[in-house]
Design a protein around this motif. Structure first.
Motif, PDB file in Angstrom:
ATOM      1  N   LYS A   4       0.445  -1.120   0.294  1.00 22.59           N
ATOM      2  CA  LYS A   4      -0.085   0.414   0.420  1.00 22.59           C
ATOM      3  C   LYS A   4       0.690   1.283  -0.023  1.00 22.59           C
ATOM      4  O   LYS A   4       1.723   1.546   0.934  1.00 22.59           O
ATOM      5  CB  LYS A   4      -1.006  -0.171   1.133  1.00 22.59           C
ATOM      6  N   ALA A   5       0.691   2.103  -0.820  1.00 23.47           N
ATOM      7  CA  ALA A   5       1.352   3.387  -1.050  1.00 23.47           C
ATOM      8  C   ALA A   5       0.812   4.373  -0.714  1.00 23.47           C
ATOM      9  O   ALA A   5      -0.472   4.767  -1.301  1.00 23.47           O
ATOM     10  CB  ALA A   5       1.844   3.123  -2.620  1.00 23.47           C
ATOM     11  N   VAL A   7       1.827   8.369  -3.005  1.00 19.59           N
ATOM     12  CA  VAL A   7       2.164   9.290  -3.337  1.00 19.59           C
ATOM     13  C   VAL A   7       1.348  10.666  -3.852  1.00 19.59           C
ATOM     14  O   VAL A   7       0.520  11.532  -3.767  1.00 19.59           O
ATOM     15  CB  VAL A   7       2.267   9.005  -5.424  1.00 19.59           C
ATOM     16  N   ALA A  19       3.190   6.412  -9.459  1.00 18.76           N
ATOM     17  CA  ALA A  19       2.004   6.178  -9.425  1.00 18.76           C
ATOM     18  C   ALA A  19       2.104   4.954 -10.177  1.00 18.76           C
ATOM     19  O   ALA A  19       0.802   3.967  -9.714  1.00 18.76           O
ATOM     20  CB  ALA A  19       0.728   7.445  -9.109  1.00 18.76           C
ATOM     21  N   LEU A  22       3.957   1.665 -10.203  1.00 18.13           N
ATOM     22  CA  LEU A  22       3.665   1.207  -8.842  1.00 18.13           C
ATOM     23  C   LEU A  22       1.651   0.364  -8.984  1.00 18.13           C
ATOM     24  O   LEU A  22       1.493  -1.103  -8.433  1.00 18.13           O
ATOM     25  CB  LEU A  22       2.949   2.277  -7.673  1.00 18.13           C
ATOM     26  N   LYS A  23       1.345   0.959  -9.303  1.00 18.87           N
ATOM     27  CA  LYS A  23      -0.349   0.403  -9.578  1.00 18.87           C
ATOM     28  C   LYS A  23       0.406  -0.735 -10.459  1.00 18.87           C
ATOM     29  O   LYS A  23      -0.883  -1.915 -10.103  1.00 18.87           O
ATOM     30  CB  LYS A  23      -1.690   1.315 -10.323  1.00 18.87           C
ATOM     31  N   TRP A  27       0.538  -2.481  -6.334  1.00 19.50           N
ATOM     32  CA  TRP A  27       0.221  -1.937  -5.480  1.00 19.50           C
ATOM     33  C   TRP A  27      -0.913  -0.636  -5.373  1.00 19.50           C
ATOM     34  O   TRP A  27      -1.675  -0.993  -6.389  1.00 19.50           O
ATOM     35  CB  TRP A  27       1.568  -0.529  -5.238  1.00 19.50           C
ATOM     36  N   VAL A  29      -2.182   2.476  -4.689  1.00 22.47           N
ATOM     37  CA  VAL A  29      -2.218   3.177  -4.606  1.00 22.47           C
ATOM     38  C   VAL A  29      -3.304   4.445  -4.682  1.00 22.47           C
ATOM     39  O   VAL A  29      -4.925   4.482  -4.547  1.00 22.47           O
ATOM     40  CB  VAL A  29      -1.181   3.555  -5.363  1.00 22.47           C
TER      41      VAL A  29
END
Length: 234
Positions: A4-5, A7, A19, A22-23, A27, A29
């Motif tokens: 879980k991030a 940005v 972003a 990562l998705k 992740w 996001v």
């Protein structure tokens, strides 16, 4: 693994590209920026101006909506050449890159300290290597960011916190930030920079200068004596 991030500064440029990557990598996001209308591609988004006093509270609200945070990525920042030393440019840069940076990274640190740790990644700049005459406040605030992250890393280790840090220092990247009519050498492609950043996150690098040409240049900068540097015309 808790993927879980958050940005911050994801409305354009490097933040947006990271972003998206990562998705794509699975992740969850949460994204935030001052310009909320540019975050339509993400379900979990928030309008956050890092210079606002309630920005830290808004970050915590976004973290709650995401369901936690293992990675905090700070891409928010401004920068201008300011050879005429306009006061508004200098102060806005310090407010965003200094005060706003401290507010947001500090909030992320305190959250991770109380939730088992995680990873804090920030985009600073090669401009923090030496004071650059054309951009005084930008250079100074980027040097501040470099030192702040180094200090937090030492603090986390002293407190035995499971918090990792990565300081990303790109050269000039072809983004809206540099659309100011000035010419910049060795411009980097933002998508390639984003890929390099994600790899650096995955490898848990402490400091990453992007790319190899800028690593050479910044090494040479450090070798230049101060009495020579202050006489250079950049």
């Amino acid at each position: 693994m808790n993927k879980k991030a958050i940005v911050i500064g994801a409305s354009s440029g490097i933040g947006l590209e990271v972003a998206r990557l990562l998705k794509q990598r699975g992740w969850t996001v949460g994204v935030a920026a001052r310009r909320i209308e540019r975050l339509e591609d993400f379900e979990l988004s928030a309008q956050i101006d890092v210079t606002s006093k309630d920005a830290g509270e808004r970050l915590l609200e976004l973290i709650d909506r995401v369901g936690g945070m293992a990675l905090y990525f700070h891409a928010s920042g401004i920068g201008h050449q300011n050879r005429q030393m306009h006061e508004d440019i200098e102060m806005q840069t310090v407010e965003t890159n200094g005060v706003g940076f401290t507010r947001m990274v500090g909030t992320a640190y305190r959250y991770l300290a109380g939730h088992g740790g995680g990873h804090i990644v920030v985009i600073s700049s090669i401009a923090g290597t030496k004071g650059l005459g054309p951009a005084p406040s930008y250079s100074a605030t980027k040097a501040f960011q470099n030192t702040y992250i180094q200090s937090l890393e030492q603090l986390a280790n002293a407190q035995r916190l499971n918090i990792r840090f990565t300081d990303i220092r790109p050269g000039f990247v072809d983004t809206e930030l540099l659309n100011d009519g000035n010419r910049y050498p060795l411009l980097l492609d933002k998508k390639r920079v984003a890929m390099n950043i994600v790899r650096s996150i995955e490898k848990h690098r402490h400091i990453r200068v992007i790319d190899w040409r800028w690593r050479v240049i910044t090494w040479l900068w450090r070798c230049i004596p101060r009495f020579v540097w202050r006489r250079l015309r950049l």
